[in-house]
Design an enzyme around this catalytic site. Structure first.
Site, short mmCIF file in Angstrom:
data_model
loop_
_atom_site.label_atom_id
_atom_site.label_comp_id
_atom_site.label_asym_id
_atom_site.label_seq_id
_atom_site.Cartn_x
_atom_site.Cartn_y
_atom_site.Cartn_z
N GLU A 191 1.52 5.44 10.95
CA GLU A 191 2.38 4.44 10.33
C GLU A 191 4.00 4.47 11.03
OE1 GLU A 191 1.53 1.99 7.48
OE2 GLU A 191 -0.08 2.50 9.20
N ARG A 192 4.77 3.85 10.36
CA ARG A 192 6.12 3.70 10.90
C ARG A 192 6.83 5.08 10.47
NH1 ARG A 192 4.59 -0.64 7.88
NH2 ARG A 192 4.39 -2.41 8.82
N LYS A 235 0.92 -1.08 -0.01
CA LYS A 235 -0.03 0.19 -0.08
C LYS A 235 0.79 1.23 -0.07
CE LYS A 235 -1.98 -0.98 3.91
NZ LYS A 235 -1.56 -2.56 3.99
#
Length: 483
Positions: free
Chosen positions: A185-186, A159
């Protein structure tokens, strides 16, 4: 200024007592204190009125070192974000403070992150296609300018890579303003994106004669004016309050360019599922009884408040690309299912296609777009896209027969269908510019006309004599002829 005192702290949830007037719901409360000699500025957002002069608020950053009795100030307004040209090329957190160590932001204006969606009479409805340069997307689920697109997929199907390639292709081709919201997210991905934007020239920095960024005294590149993207991050390591609001913070900046500068803006959100997830955490902390599958009872309303603000008006448009994590590859999970209703196009990334080594792992049978109709894309494009789906669906139906009885039992017509379907499947792969450092293949962009022509030729059987491996990881159809 209205002041109150902290009476209870439960992790990121803080209860504050006010003797006078209560702050309104969604008002920002601020306090300053020190932890181990370091000054800390904390922002809280009011979520509930508990009665007896108490309000319950959620912290936008860590509550480490917070004590009962500390004095809290009501700002009298929601969290506000700096907006305008000064935001471009900078990295912000949820409360609008720069976190890129590039000094303070000199913004002319601040806007609240909570606003109503534009009324229906102001919204625009004329459909226009936005080309992405990615074959499978332009063919099967074309994007609308001013539309909302979701990339759905489980863990590790690509994604973020698709979103990064879209930023690369569209932000460069489109040349307009973009905003990126990193929601839960990361941190590594956020850092990678920032550096890639500098390399691509979307974030403008001072460069030496060899074209390398000049590093300043603080060990970071020196930002110049003229950047085309702004970044707002609330990543995995932050408390749920920050992840719940960071999408709204990025949206407030995007709306300014649409409403006051009358521009067409791109908004990238990675990842909308984390927004729902943070809402679920906050809801549990506030003591609400969860509904289906443990999600918050307000899931649909929260998602609607966010998504309905992302729209096109008669002044300008916001085109939005959203990555949506699908828990355990289950598209019927309430979080992705609630997101589906708001989108114009859905790109479904399928693990079984990724396992075949076909990237982007887009499932052409599950992906769809409102724009795929003869009135919008034209009759030829529509016929080719439906033809491709028909061939792939027939191949899927025949797979059980092939597995049990083998190819020899198929009719001549079905054999031809299977061979063409396998070529189409391989040809849907494409080398990405953002993956070039990992694959060593130069990224390719293909125009919509070229894509339609290529798949039409395969359907008509013009490439039946070409071995199927020649179709793998190619750009246009002309590369296959050369091979």
């Amino acid at each position: 200024m209205n002041k109150g005192k902290i009476v209870q702290i439960i992790g990121p949830v803080v209860d504050v007592e006010f003797s006078g007037q209560l702050p309104a719901i969604y008002n920002a409360l601020t306090l300053e204190y020190s932890v181990q000699g370091q000054p800390v500025k904390l922002t809280l957002e009011v979520q509930q009125h508990l009665g007896d002069g108490w309000v319950r608020a959620v912290a936008m950053s860590s509550t480490e070192g917070l004590k009962r009795g500390y004095e809290v100030t009501d700002t009298g307004a929601p969290i506000s974000m700096p907006v305008g040209e000064a935001v471009m090329g900078r990295v912000f957190n949820v409360t609008g403070e720069p976190v890129d160590e590039q000094g303070p932001v000199k913004a002319d204006k601040y806007l609240p992150i909570h606003r109503a969606a534009p009324p229906l009479v102001e919204q625009s409805t004329s459909p226009q296609i936005l080309a992405t340069g990615i074959k499978v997307i332009d063919l099967i689920c074309p994007f609308l300018k001013g539309g909302k697109v979701g990339a759905f997929g489980g863990a590790g199907v690509g994604k973020t890579v698709v979103i990064m390639e879209l930023i690369n292709n569209i932000a460069k081709l489109h040349g307009g303003i973009s905003m990126f919201a990193g929601v839960g997210e990361r941190t590594r991905e956020g850092n990678d994106l920032y550096n890639e934007m500098i390399e691509a020239g979307v974030i403008k920095v001072k460069k030496d004669e060899k074209g390398h960024p000049i590093i300043g005294e603080n060990g970071l590149p020196i930002i110049e004016t003229g950047s085309r993207i702004g970044l707002v991050y609330g990543q995995m390591n932050e408390p749920p309050g920050a992840r719940l609001r960071v999408a709204l913070s990025a949206l407030a900046v995007t709306e300014y360019f649409r409403d006051e500068k009358n521009q067409d803006v791109l908004l990238f959100v990675d990842n909308v599922f984390r927004f729902s997830q943070a809402g679920s955490e906050v809801s549990a902390l506030l003591g609400r009884t969860p509904s289906a599958v443990g999600y918050q009872p307000t899931l649909a309303a929260e998602m609607g408040d966010l998504q309905e603000r992302i729209t096109s008006t008669k002044k300008g448009s916001i085109t939005s690309f959203q990555a949506v994590y699908v828990p355990a590859d289950d598209l019927t999970d309430p979080a992705p299912a609630t997101t589906f209703a708001h989108l114009d196009a859905t790109i479904v990334l399928e693990r079984s296609i990724a396992e075949l080594g076909i990237f982007p792992a887009v499932d052409p049978l599950s992906s769809s777009s409102r724009a795929l109709s003869p009135e919008i894309v034209g009759q030829e494009h529509y016929d080719v896209a439906r033809g491709v789906q028909k061939v792939l669906q027939r191949y899927k139906d025949l797979q059980d027969i092939i597995a049990i009885l083998g190819m020899d039992e198929l009719s001549a017509e079905d054999k031809t269908t299977v061979f063409r379907a396998r070529k189409i499947q391989k040809f849907m792969s494409q080398p990405f510019t953002v993956a070039q450092v990992f694959t060593g293949r130069e990224g390719k962009q293909v125009s919509r006309e070229e894509t339609v022509r290529a798949f039409k030729e395969i359907l008509e059987g013009k490439h039946d004599d070409v071995p199927e491996q020649n179709f793998y990881m190619k750009g246009g159809i002309d590369e296959i002829k050369e091979a």
